[in-house]
Design an enzyme around this catalytic site. Structure first.
Site, short mmCIF file in Angstrom:
data_model
loop_
_atom_site.label_atom_id
_atom_site.label_comp_id
_atom_site.label_asym_id
_atom_site.label_seq_id
_atom_site.Cartn_x
_atom_site.Cartn_y
_atom_site.Cartn_z
N CYS A 2 1.23 -1.08 0.08
CA CYS A 2 -0.03 0.37 0.49
C CYS A 2 0.77 1.09 0.25
O CYS A 2 2.28 1.25 -0.17
CB CYS A 2 -0.87 -0.04 1.38
SG CYS A 2 -1.85 -1.44 1.52
N ARG A 51 -5.27 1.02 -1.44
CA ARG A 51 -4.72 -0.30 -0.67
C ARG A 51 -4.44 -1.10 -1.92
O ARG A 51 -5.38 -1.14 -3.28
CB ARG A 51 -6.07 -0.45 -0.04
CG ARG A 51 -5.92 -1.96 0.78
CD ARG A 51 -7.11 -2.36 1.47
NE ARG A 51 -7.53 -3.43 1.76
CZ ARG A 51 -8.16 -4.34 1.80
NH1 ARG A 51 -9.71 -3.93 1.42
NH2 ARG A 51 -8.02 -5.80 2.59
N ILE A 54 -4.14 -8.28 -0.49
CA ILE A 54 -3.84 -8.95 -0.57
C ILE A 54 -4.48 -10.43 0.70
O ILE A 54 -3.80 -10.86 0.44
CB ILE A 54 -2.01 -8.73 -0.16
CG1 ILE A 54 -1.48 -7.87 -1.14
CG2 ILE A 54 -1.53 -9.96 0.05
CD1 ILE A 54 -1.58 -7.81 -2.12
N ASN A 76 1.29 0.44 5.58
CA ASN A 76 2.26 -0.67 4.81
C ASN A 76 3.04 -1.43 4.55
O ASN A 76 3.98 -1.99 5.45
CB ASN A 76 3.08 0.58 4.13
CG ASN A 76 3.28 -0.10 2.62
OD1 ASN A 76 3.25 -0.75 1.51
ND2 ASN A 76 4.47 0.98 2.46
N ASP A 101 -4.26 -8.19 8.94
CA ASP A 101 -3.06 -8.15 10.01
C ASP A 101 -2.95 -6.47 11.24
O ASP A 101 -2.14 -6.48 11.14
CB ASP A 101 -1.59 -8.70 9.20
CG ASP A 101 -1.50 -7.64 7.92
OD1 ASP A 101 -2.87 -7.27 7.35
OD2 ASP A 101 -0.46 -8.08 7.13
N ILE A 292 13.08 -12.86 -16.76
CA ILE A 292 13.30 -11.90 -18.50
C ILE A 292 14.67 -12.51 -18.97
O ILE A 292 15.83 -12.47 -18.32
CB ILE A 292 13.60 -10.01 -17.65
CG1 ILE A 292 12.60 -9.40 -17.29
CG2 ILE A 292 14.64 -9.65 -18.82
CD1 ILE A 292 11.38 -9.33 -18.36
N SER A 364 10.98 -12.95 -4.13
CA SER A 364 12.07 -12.69 -4.53
C SER A 364 13.40 -13.50 -3.76
O SER A 364 13.66 -13.49 -2.26
CB SER A 364 12.23 -10.74 -5.25
OG SER A 364 13.43 -10.26 -4.77
#
Length: 640
Positions: A2, A51, A54, A76, A101, A292, A364
């Site tokens: 967010c 927002r 999720i 956030n 949360d 990529i 990631s």
């Protein structure tokens, strides 16, 4: 993920926050949360939120309040242990209206006050307004995964936001350039926390909180966490590799909770491949992976990503992009709001764009190099450190300093043959040498680049102060652990996490980073440094632990990185554009630079005499900032 923003009148409790202004400020970060927007106003306070839904999509709207409306939050991030915290708080008598949360943080604040942050496991930046205490409380996660900017205006207004552009939308914010930030930018390629390019705007440092109490003019900023170096090697004396996999699997598992499609970045490197391997063992459905590919072999590692995708039968999709992806050049300056010089921001932007076509959340591998000592520069530094440890500085400084001056520059050669750089490093202290090795432009180059006026106005300020400040807080004498710590405090947050946050949020994509789970980091600090950098092998213990899960072709090949061929561009398709940028009227008239040296950099690079691509990219991004972020009618002062 967010975007948050707010305005707080420090002294005037009855002051009215400008509704239209805060709404406009919030709309500048629409990309961070396109699903919903919310604003709350009461005397002296305004809170705003965008927002990206999720978790608890139906009832997690913000700002969110406690039962009687006396406590409000804008948040956030993601709290991965919120379900356990929720149960603990329920046993203490708190009643929840949502399954988000966010609400957990509200009651954690009421129960534990400022200590609430120590109970949170995740990535976050949030602001809580407590009407009964007349306090605004702001916190940022331990590693700085989520950003938080703030400023105090002469009008008595304190404001905060997820991105700098939000604060720049306020008409009373002065855009005075902070000159030490120019020195830092041309050293690091970014502006380290807590500073920004502007004198009166700051970043809240990772692992810190900020508290403002009505009637008190200054915010109170406190650290609540730091990388721990109190080692307990007996905890991992046996089965270290198995424990590492267990810790990593836990960190990944808690990040797989989502009510929207979830996937992973897969570059084919060790860290992203590790994340995919663990995810595949934690879910029945195939993992969604994306990567990529480049149309130039020297920058393309997509074959390794395909190998991992085939091994784990992932739903893999790949997009080949032209390395000559020039259309993003101007967009980057607007994306980052202040000078930012990592050219890998371009492919990062594209891989986020690709991922968003299929998923809303991705995991990631960022952070693995810092936590487990994977960078090649760690090997170089430790090789030099062995020499530094045997010879006193009083000997090294004059001897190697002279050799560094006399030896010819060979930036065309592989690092191992660049004796000039090595000699220069050996003439320095360990901290100074590490700064020298990571600098975009070294001390001499910055001295040549800066105008006499800028050097005078800097009043002797040098970027080494950034490293010295952090080194003073590092609770270890181990030389490898020290430079890992320096990277976590500077490069990780200022470059890597900044790059990923802005690139992902530009596409309304949430990125989660399990290697930066603070519990995993605390565990990793018990692993002896010799097991992280073992001989010349970085991330040794991680690679050994992953051998049952990934092939040696993935684990032990040379690291490629996520690069673009800047040197080639500046001698070819961007040759004229480079001149127009670096030698523009705005750059030459800025008063910051030595015009002759600017011309020298361009001429030497384009003739093939020297490779100045890193310096020239850094300059071109600074020019883009001056031209696009600081518009022609902006009142820009020069402040030392």
């Amino acid at each position: 993920m967010c975007g948050i923003a707010g305005i707080f009148h420090i002294k005037e409790s009855a002051a009215i926050v400008d509704r239209a202004l805060l709404t406009a400020m919030n709309n500048t970060q629409f990309h961070r949360g396109p699903d919903e927007g919310g604003i709350h106003f009461e005397p002296g306070v305004g809170l705003a939120h965008r927002r990206l839904s999720i978790i608890d999509i139906s009832t997690g709207q913000q700002p969110l309040f406690n039962d009687d409306g006396s406590v409000a939050i804008v948040f956030n991030g993601e709290i991965y242990n919120f379900q356990d915290l929720r149960q603990e708080l329920i046993t203490k008598g708190y009643h929840f209206k949502t399954h988000s949360d966010t609400e957990t943080i509200v009651y954690a604040w009421i129960e534990w006050g400022e200590e609430c942050v120590k109970h949170l496991r995740g990535m976050f930046a949030f602001a809580i307004w407590d009407r009964n205490r007349q306090q605004l409380f702001i916190a940022r996660d331990r590693l700085g995964i989520k950003p938080l900017f703030f400023a105090t205006l002469a009008t008595g207004e304190f404001m905060f936001a997820s991105e700098l552009k939000v604060l720049l939308a306020h008409p009373h914010l002065k855009r005075d350039i902070y000159l030490p930030a120019i020195e830092d930018y041309f050293t690091f390629g970014y502006i380290p926390e807590p500073n920004t390019i502007f004198k009166d705007v700051f970043k809240l440092s990772p692992g810190h909180t900020l508290t403002l109490t009505r009637g008190v003019s200054e915010p109170v900023i406190k650290p609540y966490w730091d990388v721990p170096f109190t080692q307990h090697p007996d905890l991992i004396k046996e089965n270290t590799e198995a424990q590492l996999i267990e810790q990593l699997r836990k960190a990944i598992h808690i990040r797989m909770v989502s009510e929207v499609p979830l996937g992973a970045f897969l570059s084919g490197g060790v860290d992203s491949s590790a994340v995919v391997a663990m995810m595949a063992g934690l879910q029945q459905d195939p993992v969604n992976t994306c990567s990529i590919a480049f149309n130039e072999a020297d920058f393309n590692e997509s074959e390794f990503a395909k190998e991992v995708a085939q091994q784990y039968h992932t739903n893999h999709w790949e997009k080949t992009v032209e390395v000559d992806d020039f259309e993003l050049l101007d967009k980057l300056a607007l994306l980052y709001d202040e000078p930012y010089a990592d050219s890998s921001a371009m492919p990062t932007y594209r891989v986020c764009e690709l991922a968003k076509q299929r998923v809303t959340v991705v995991l990631s591998g960022d952070g693995g190099d810092e936590v487990f000592a994977g960078y090649r520069r760690y090997r170089w530094h430790m090789n030099e450190e062995r020499v530094r440890s045997k010879l006193p500085l009083g000997f090294r400084k004059p001897v190697f300093g002279l050799l560094g001056e006399l030896y010819p520059k060979a930036d065309w050669a592989p690092r191992i043959f660049r004796a000039k750089t090595t000699f220069q490093s050996l003439a320095r202290t360990s901290v100074e040498a590490y700064l020298h090795s990571v600098s975009i432009l070294n001390d001499q180059q910055r001295s040549d680049l800066f105008s006499d006026r800028l050097k005078r106005d800097l009043q002797g300020y040098h970027s080494i102060e950034v490293f010295k400040r952090h080194a003073a807080n590092c609770q270890t004498d181990d030389p490898l652990s020290l430079i890992q710590y320096l990277d976590m405090k500077t490069y990780l947050v200022g470059d890597i996490l900044t790059k990923v946050d802005r690139a992902s949020m530009a596409h309304s994509l949430e990125v989660r980073v399990p290697f930066l789970d603070h519990k995993l980091i605390e565990w990793s600090m018990n692993v002896p440094p010799s097991q992280k950098l073992h001989g010349q092998e970085g991330k040794y213990i991680l690679k050994k632990a992953l051998e049952p899960h990934l092939s040696n072709n993935i684990l032990y090949r040379d690291k490629m990185g996520f690069a673009v061929p800047v040197a080639k561009w500046f001698r070819g398709p961007l040759k004229e554009r480079l001149k127009q940028s670096v030698l523009s009227e705005q750059m030459l008239d800025s008063g910051y630079f030595n015009a002759d040296y600017l011309r020298q950099l361009v001429t030497q690079h384009q003739s093939g005499l020297r490779d100045h691509s890193a310096a020239l990219w850094t300059l071109s991004m600074f020019e883009a900032f001056l031209r696009q972020v600081l518009s022609a009618d902006s009142a820009v002062s020069q402040v030392a």
